[in-house]
Every structure is written in structure tokens, then in C-alpha cells.
Design a protein around this motif. Sequence first.
Motif, PDB file in Angstrom:
ATOM      1  N   ALA A 501      34.261  43.811  23.652  1.00 37.16           N
ATOM      2  CA  ALA A 501      35.343  43.018  24.875  1.00 37.16           C
ATOM      3  C   ALA A 501      36.295  43.873  25.805  1.00 37.16           C
ATOM      4  O   ALA A 501      35.529  44.971  25.641  1.00 37.16           O
ATOM      5  N   THR A 502      35.898  43.457  27.028  1.00 35.23           N
ATOM      6  CA  THR A 502      36.138  43.540  28.193  1.00 35.23           C
ATOM      7  C   THR A 502      37.411  43.306  28.505  1.00 35.23           C
ATOM      8  O   THR A 502      38.037  42.580  28.655  1.00 35.23           O
ATOM      9  N   VAL A 503      39.215  44.054  28.921  1.00 31.98           N
ATOM     10  CA  VAL A 503      39.960  43.649  29.652  1.00 31.98           C
ATOM     11  C   VAL A 503      40.128  44.063  31.156  1.00 31.98           C
ATOM     12  O   VAL A 503      39.799  45.195  31.701  1.00 31.98           O
ATOM     13  N   GLN A 504      40.395  42.779  31.718  1.00 31.14           N
ATOM     14  CA  GLN A 504      40.044  42.956  33.628  1.00 31.14           C
ATOM     15  C   GLN A 504      41.676  42.932  33.668  1.00 31.14           C
ATOM     16  O   GLN A 504      42.258  41.397  33.796  1.00 31.14           O
ATOM     17  N   VAL A 505      41.954  44.271  34.288  1.00 34.10           N
ATOM     18  CA  VAL A 505      43.126  44.780  34.931  1.00 34.10           C
ATOM     19  C   VAL A 505      42.944  44.513  36.228  1.00 34.10           C
ATOM     20  O   VAL A 505      42.792  44.726  37.342  1.00 34.10           O
ATOM     21  N   ALA A 506      44.246  43.087  36.720  1.00 36.33           N
ATOM     22  CA  ALA A 506      43.986  43.198  38.201  1.00 36.33           C
ATOM     23  C   ALA A 506      45.027  42.727  38.788  1.00 36.33           C
ATOM     24  O   ALA A 506      45.631  41.617  38.170  1.00 36.33           O
ATOM     25  N   SER A 507      45.115  43.383  40.308  1.00 34.78           N
ATOM     26  CA  SER A 507      46.652  42.752  40.823  1.00 34.78           C
ATOM     27  C   SER A 507      45.856  41.196  41.676  1.00 34.78           C
ATOM     28  O   SER A 507      46.984  40.492  41.700  1.00 34.78           O
ATOM     29  N   VAL A 508      45.027  40.922  42.172  1.00 32.91           N
ATOM     30  CA  VAL A 508      44.364  39.753  42.007  1.00 32.91           C
ATOM     31  C   VAL A 508      43.594  39.335  41.327  1.00 32.91           C
ATOM     32  O   VAL A 508      43.130  39.704  40.985  1.00 32.91           O
ATOM     33  N   VAL A 509      43.275  38.009  41.769  1.00 32.60           N
ATOM     34  CA  VAL A 509      42.360  37.156  41.189  1.00 32.60           C
ATOM     35  C   VAL A 509      41.156  37.068  42.331  1.00 32.60           C
ATOM     36  O   VAL A 509      41.365  36.811  43.557  1.00 32.60           O
ATOM     37  N   ASP A 510      39.738  37.818  42.068  1.00 26.38           N
ATOM     38  CA  ASP A 510      38.742  36.931  43.384  1.00 26.38           C
ATOM     39  C   ASP A 510      37.413  37.273  42.416  1.00 26.38           C
ATOM     40  O   ASP A 510      37.079  38.661  41.892  1.00 26.38           O
ATOM     41  N   PHE A 511      36.794  36.170  42.548  1.00 28.21           N
ATOM     42  CA  PHE A 511      35.798  36.062  41.794  1.00 28.21           C
ATOM     43  C   PHE A 511      34.400  34.959  42.433  1.00 28.21           C
ATOM     44  O   PHE A 511      34.882  33.799  42.958  1.00 28.21           O
ATOM     45  N   ASP A 512      33.693  35.072  42.095  1.00 26.68           N
ATOM     46  CA  ASP A 512      32.264  34.197  41.970  1.00 26.68           C
ATOM     47  C   ASP A 512      32.243  33.791  41.121  1.00 26.68           C
ATOM     48  O   ASP A 512      31.862  34.053  39.830  1.00 26.68           O
ATOM     49  N   ALA A 513      31.285  32.110  41.683  1.00 27.40           N
ATOM     50  CA  ALA A 513      31.668  31.567  40.499  1.00 27.40           C
ATOM     51  C   ALA A 513      30.083  31.893  39.657  1.00 27.40           C
ATOM     52  O   ALA A 513      28.947  32.137  40.156  1.00 27.40           O
ATOM     53  N   ASP A 622      27.525   9.080  38.410  1.00 35.20           N
ATOM     54  CA  ASP A 622      26.390   9.389  39.888  1.00 35.20           C
ATOM     55  C   ASP A 622      25.250  11.131  39.968  1.00 35.20           C
ATOM     56  O   ASP A 622      24.287  11.557  40.462  1.00 35.20           O
ATOM     57  N   GLY A 623      26.171  11.755  38.981  1.00 25.70           N
ATOM     58  CA  GLY A 623      26.243  12.939  38.688  1.00 25.70           C
ATOM     59  C   GLY A 623      25.901  14.211  39.726  1.00 25.70           C
ATOM     60  O   GLY A 623      25.145  15.136  40.380  1.00 25.70           O
ATOM     61  N   TRP A 624      26.716  13.798  40.368  1.00 25.91           N
ATOM     62  CA  TRP A 624      27.394  15.132  41.707  1.00 25.91           C
ATOM     63  C   TRP A 624      28.547  15.502  41.715  1.00 25.91           C
ATOM     64  O   TRP A 624      29.526  15.575  42.997  1.00 25.91           O
ATOM     65  N   GLY A 625      28.948  16.228  40.161  1.00 27.78           N
ATOM     66  CA  GLY A 625      30.111  16.530  40.118  1.00 27.78           C
ATOM     67  C   GLY A 625      30.823  17.171  40.975  1.00 27.78           C
ATOM     68  O   GLY A 625      29.906  18.063  41.733  1.00 27.78           O
ATOM     69  N   GLY A 626      31.767  18.223  41.241  1.00 31.23           N
ATOM     70  CA  GLY A 626      32.458  18.681  42.130  1.00 31.23           C
ATOM     71  C   GLY A 626      32.082  20.433  41.683  1.00 31.23           C
ATOM     72  O   GLY A 626      32.133  20.433  40.135  1.00 31.23           O
ATOM     73  N   GLY A 627      31.972  21.264  42.968  1.00 31.08           N
ATOM     74  CA  GLY A 627      31.427  22.490  42.153  1.00 31.08           C
ATOM     75  C   GLY A 627      31.815  23.353  43.222  1.00 31.08           C
ATOM     76  O   GLY A 627      33.076  23.279  43.844  1.00 31.08           O
ATOM     77  N   VAL A 628      32.446  24.875  42.449  1.00 33.80           N
ATOM     78  CA  VAL A 628      32.955  26.221  42.769  1.00 33.80           C
ATOM     79  C   VAL A 628      32.214  27.075  43.319  1.00 33.80           C
ATOM     80  O   VAL A 628      31.406  27.350  42.564  1.00 33.80           O
ATOM     81  N   TYR A 629      32.360  27.518  44.262  1.00 34.32           N
ATOM     82  CA  TYR A 629      31.939  28.837  45.073  1.00 34.32           C
ATOM     83  C   TYR A 629      32.366  30.238  44.433  1.00 34.32           C
ATOM     84  O   TYR A 629      32.219  31.108  44.008  1.00 34.32           O
ATOM     85  N   HIS A 630      33.685  29.846  45.058  1.00 32.81           N
ATOM     86  CA  HIS A 630      34.500  31.178  45.562  1.00 32.81           C
ATOM     87  C   HIS A 630      36.182  30.964  45.274  1.00 32.81           C
ATOM     88  O   HIS A 630      36.038  29.483  44.799  1.00 32.81           O
ATOM     89  N   VAL A 631      36.512  32.302  43.598  1.00 38.83           N
ATOM     90  CA  VAL A 631      38.099  31.549  43.566  1.00 38.83           C
ATOM     91  C   VAL A 631      38.574  33.234  43.904  1.00 38.83           C
ATOM     92  O   VAL A 631      38.521  33.735  43.397  1.00 38.83           O
ATOM     93  N   THR A 632      40.413  32.584  44.537  1.00 39.86           N
ATOM     94  CA  THR A 632      40.785  33.427  44.987  1.00 39.86           C
ATOM     95  C   THR A 632      42.164  33.387  44.346  1.00 39.86           C
ATOM     96  O   THR A 632      43.045  32.089  44.506  1.00 39.86           O
ATOM     97  N   ALA A 633      43.183  33.789  43.904  1.00 41.64           N
ATOM     98  CA  ALA A 633      44.889  33.695  42.766  1.00 41.64           C
ATOM     99  C   ALA A 633      45.977  35.291  43.510  1.00 41.64           C
ATOM    100  O   ALA A 633      45.194  36.035  42.991  1.00 41.64           O
ATOM    101  N   THR A 634      46.583  35.212  45.074  1.00 43.70           N
ATOM    102  CA  THR A 634      47.426  36.213  44.238  1.00 43.70           C
ATOM    103  C   THR A 634      49.198  35.276  44.248  1.00 43.70           C
ATOM    104  O   THR A 634      49.815  34.038  43.361  1.00 43.70           O
ATOM    105  N   TYR A 635      49.886  36.299  43.390  1.00 42.56           N
ATOM    106  CA  TYR A 635      51.306  36.235  43.683  1.00 42.56           C
ATOM    107  C   TYR A 635      52.343  36.872  44.181  1.00 42.56           C
ATOM    108  O   TYR A 635      51.967  38.025  44.341  1.00 42.56           O
ATOM    109  N   THR A 636      53.515  36.218  43.897  1.00 41.48           N
ATOM    110  CA  THR A 636      54.415  37.162  44.358  1.00 41.48           C
ATOM    111  C   THR A 636      55.322  37.028  43.053  1.00 41.48           C
ATOM    112  O   THR A 636      55.765  36.573  42.552  1.00 41.48           O
ATOM    113  N   THR A 637      56.104  38.712  43.128  1.00 48.85           N
ATOM    114  CA  THR A 637      57.490  39.082  42.409  1.00 48.85           C
ATOM    115  C   THR A 637      58.348  39.842  43.252  1.00 48.85           C
ATOM    116  O   THR A 637      58.560  40.100  44.045  1.00 48.85           O
TER     117      THR A 637
END
Length: 638
Positions: A501-513, A622-637
Motif C-alpha cells: 500500500a502507498t501512503v501519500q503524505v501531502a500538505s496540499v492536494v494536486d493531481f490529474d484525473a 445523452d451520455g456526455w456527463g461531467g468530466g474533471v481534468y485536474h484538482v487542487t485543494a488547500t486548507y488553513t490551520t
Amino acid sequence: MSMSRRTKHVLMSLTLTLAVIAGLQPTAYAGPPGGRPDDSADIAAATDVARARVASEVLLDSYDPEKAWFPSSWWNSAVALQTLGDYMLRTGDRSYVDELDHSFETNKGPFPAGERSTDEIYGNFTSRAIDDAGWWALNWVTAYDLTREQKYLDMAETIGEFMLGFWDPSTCGGGIWWNEERTYKNAVTNGQWVRLTAELHNRIPGDTAWLDRSLEAWDWYQASGMINDDGLVNDGLTDDCASNGDTVWTYNQGLAIGAPLELYRATGDADLLAESRRLADAALDSPLVVDGVLTESCDALDRSCDDNQKQFKGIFMRYLMDLADTTGDDRYRTFAAAQAETVWANDRDSSERLGQRWAGGTSAEHPNVFDWRTQASALSALIADVPQDAPGRSLSATMTPDQLAVLPSPGARSAVRTAVEVAATSDHRRPTRVDVRVEAPRGWAVRPARSHVVLRTTGDGTPARATVPLDVTIPAGTPDGSYPLTVTVTSRPGLTWTTRATVQVASVVDFDAGSTQEVAWLWDAGGSGLSQAGSRFADGTSRFVYRFPFPAETTAAEATLTVDNQYVVALSGDGEDWTVVLEEDEEIRDGSNRADHTLDLTPYLGDDKAVYVRVTDAFPADGWGGGVYHVTATYTTP
């Protein structure tokens, strides 16, 4: 949320496993009578079975139980289901018979265009694409061989009768048309036709009609010119009935190997077996094999294979395996073993997904692709390496989840939970003890780090399973990065398996679909698919959900999604109650609305500070549903 098959196994067996760990005493091993179960050949064969089992489990993770298919591909689903049938016939494991039957009962009726295919489905798995119907017929013959349920053979014959309506001697002297419009006679449809008609004859007592059709079709196929002077199969015929010289695709070559082979079984004509061997030898001595590895022309690093081409090599391996079984020829067996080894060593990612390029290799503009189509294709290579007489004993393990995401709290430890599922078969009914050992990065804590389970194997090919939950503690200050958890399971005498298994430790979220990084954040694939353009999309009733486990101290969070087409984006703090925050109100089908949208996640921070982001289809018909290409997420503490 919907769960993968592996996750369901984990939940179903968790109570049993805890009891096993807590209450059962180790059982002395007693080996099966006779033989040497620790012989190296036996252990190698057991490993072959285990690899095929794990790859099958990964493939089933993409099965959509609502539509009873693999998302958004009609003929590809037929080939993937037949591959699972091949796996079950080869190993004796009957784990997926229910999925085959569910697909049969759910999809045997008619469907409008856009529901199961861009084409209308007329019923009985037929449509204007004659070769699509052919793949379903071949699949149902395999289902009949597996279960002996007559309805599957009857359906294959019904599809055969449909295809027969497109046999046309008035053009090119014979042959099946590729499509209802009768625009093309090609290798795939006619290779299917010879194989299917011979299969029907060999399974219908007293038949003569299907045999006559098969012999006629084979004579026409051989004389058509599609088999060139090098013994390789070009794609089809021109309008004036000459070979068009088009690409030699591996699936056409595979069908050309399998067609006379099945007809040989029907007739005993040695010339047919010799022709099957000639076509196989031609392939193995051709540019289809690069440095010993089966290679599609689109596998080149400066090219990409489309969704159809991703499955071609597996079809070749299905029929080469059949030839190897029939002849016992070491050349074919050695070739099959080499394909399985390169797939496992070079074309497998950290989630046990198998890719398009069996030799490995990737490029920035044309990356190696890992999806359920490539999984099914490469699985055929693994199945072909399983001995005909599969060993009774095998051992494997998988991690669920095998990709974990951690957004760490500043200055505090983090914790995640995963589980290892152990699966074993034996050729006896005595308990099988399996030892489990976990290795983690230095300074991490895993409980339990060592344990054992006792599996009540039943003496057949369907594995007994048990699950060991693992609590993982990650030290404060762990730098961002991907960290491995490695689990080794062993069973006497001589069986061992390593999973990860791989544990991904990340301060931010940033990935391609579709990337490896995405998997850690993808909470529920929900029947979604991956497009050629690089998006994860949700058509019709499918969906996908990302989960962001923000630290306990989080006071605010936001995410930016690059989306297009007919999307609906909803947010939740618990994965159950949803609020729509973004919706396309026009029926856009060309991606022209592709844009970045930033979402305020703060109101949806749940009790555990996790936020769920769901994408569905605004116009599900009609078969043309939503598509996501890239996602980022950040948070504040604080």
C-alpha cells in the motif's frame, strides 16, 4: 458510497478475521498426500494463479453493478467478461459467476442509443455493429462452458443467427459484413464468425448446419487475401475485394489463430491445426513482437492506443493459449510465460493495475495508460501462463485501500487505517495457516505488525479469505511524499506473496484525473470512466467522489476543479448528505465549457474535517456527463 468488490470482501470477513486472530490456535500443517508441494515448479505455478487472481480482483473493481458492465464500453465489456470466464475456467475459481449472470440478465434486452453504446441495442446483445454482437456471442459460449447453463449457449446461437443475416455471397463471394450498412468486410468480423460457428457446432449435439457454415466461412476467409504473404492478417478488404493492406492488429491475428483451431476440433483435419500454427509462428516472428514482447503498433512511445486498441493484445493471448494447450508446443508456452513476466515486472503500478505497454515505458505526451481495458488485456497474458492443470494450492494478498491520503496536522501524529486481505486455495480441506508480516518506514508504527490467520479452504479453486485490519501511525513532521507499507504473507510449505500500500503524505492536494496520484483521493469511482482527452467522467447514473481528509485543526478549505461538459458538482461533510454547488445548465458535448472553478469547502468540513466532492451528470439521458481534468485543494490551520 458504493464499494469495490475488494472492499466488500474486507467488510464481510472482518468479524471472522478478528475471531481468527483472537481465538484460534495455530494448526499444525499437514501437506496433501503424495507429491512435493514445495517443488519449485509447483510454487511457480501457484504464483501464476495468484497473479491472475489479484489482477482479476482489480478488474472487478471497475465493474458497474447497476448497469452490469464495465463503464461506457459495450463490446469491450463483452471481452472483459469473457476474460473473467477464461480465468475461472483456468483456475477453478468460481468467484465471478454471479457477475456473468447479472450481466446476462440485465443487458439481454433492448436499449436506446447512448444507453449502452452510441448505437441502439436491439436486444439479445445485437446492434448495427456486427462485430460487437460477435464478441458477446463468444463470451456467452465461454459462460456456457463454465456453467453448463443452456441459456448462455442459446443466446450465443441467437446472436449467430443474427450475424448469419449479414453473410453475403453477392459481394466478394462471401463473408460477413462488419456493419448493418454493409460498407466493409473485414478480418475481425469474419474471424469471429469462423470461431463462433465452429464453437456452436462443437457444443450442439447432432449439428451439421453450423459446421457447414464454419467450413464455408473458413474457405472464404483463407481465399479473401486478408492473410498476406507473410502469414499476417491485414484489417480488411477494399471495395474491389482486395486486401487493403491496413495495420496488422494483434486481435485479428489472434482470431485467425483461434478460428481454424476450433474448426480442427470439429473435423479432426490436421491441415487446419497446421494453419493455426503457421499463423501463430508468423506472428511470433513478426514486428508484432519487439524484444520478445507482444507489441501493438500504437504502443510506440510517440503514439497512444484508443479504447478499442487497448484490448487487442489480450485477445491474441486468449487464442495463443488455446493453441499452446492443444499442441503442447514449448515455443508458445515459453512466449506466454515471457508476456506474463514482463507485464508483472514492467507494466504494473502500485495499485496492482496493469497497463497498455507490456514492456513498460511512458512519455509525457503519450503516457502508459492503466484502466480496466488494459487490465483485462494484460490479465489474458497472466491467464495464459497458468498451467492447464492449475495447482491446487495458491496464496495471495491485497491491501484495501492500497492508496491512502494523509493531510497532516502541524506538529502532530497522523493515523490511517488499511487492511490486508489474504486469499488461499488448497487441494485439501484442512485449515491453512498464513503468517502476516508488515514493514513500514522507520519511525512509523503499525498494529499488528505480525499476525497469523487460519483459512478454512474447501479443496477447490475458489479461495478462502480473511482480513487483517492495520492501524498505521505516522510521526509528526513527516515530509510530503509517498511512503510504502509492505505486507508479506507466507504459508508452508514454500508459498509466499508480497503486497503493498502507498501512503501519500501531502500538505496540499494536486493531481490529474487518471493519474496514480488521483487514486489516494478517489473515494468512490462509482462507474465513472476515463476519456481520451484526459478527464474522469460520469455518464448517466454513474458518479465519482473525492475525499479530502483535512487535519483536525482545519478552519477553512477550498478546492479548484477543472471541469467540462454536463457536470453537477456536490459537496458533503459525511458522504451521505449532498449540496449541489456547481451545475451546467446547457447540453454541452464538446468540452467547450472547460474551465477552472474554485469551491469553498469550509461550510462542509465534517466532524472529522473530511470533505467529499461528488461529480455526476446534469443530463443523464445523452451520455456526455461531467468530466474533471485536474484538482487542487488547500486548507488553513491556526
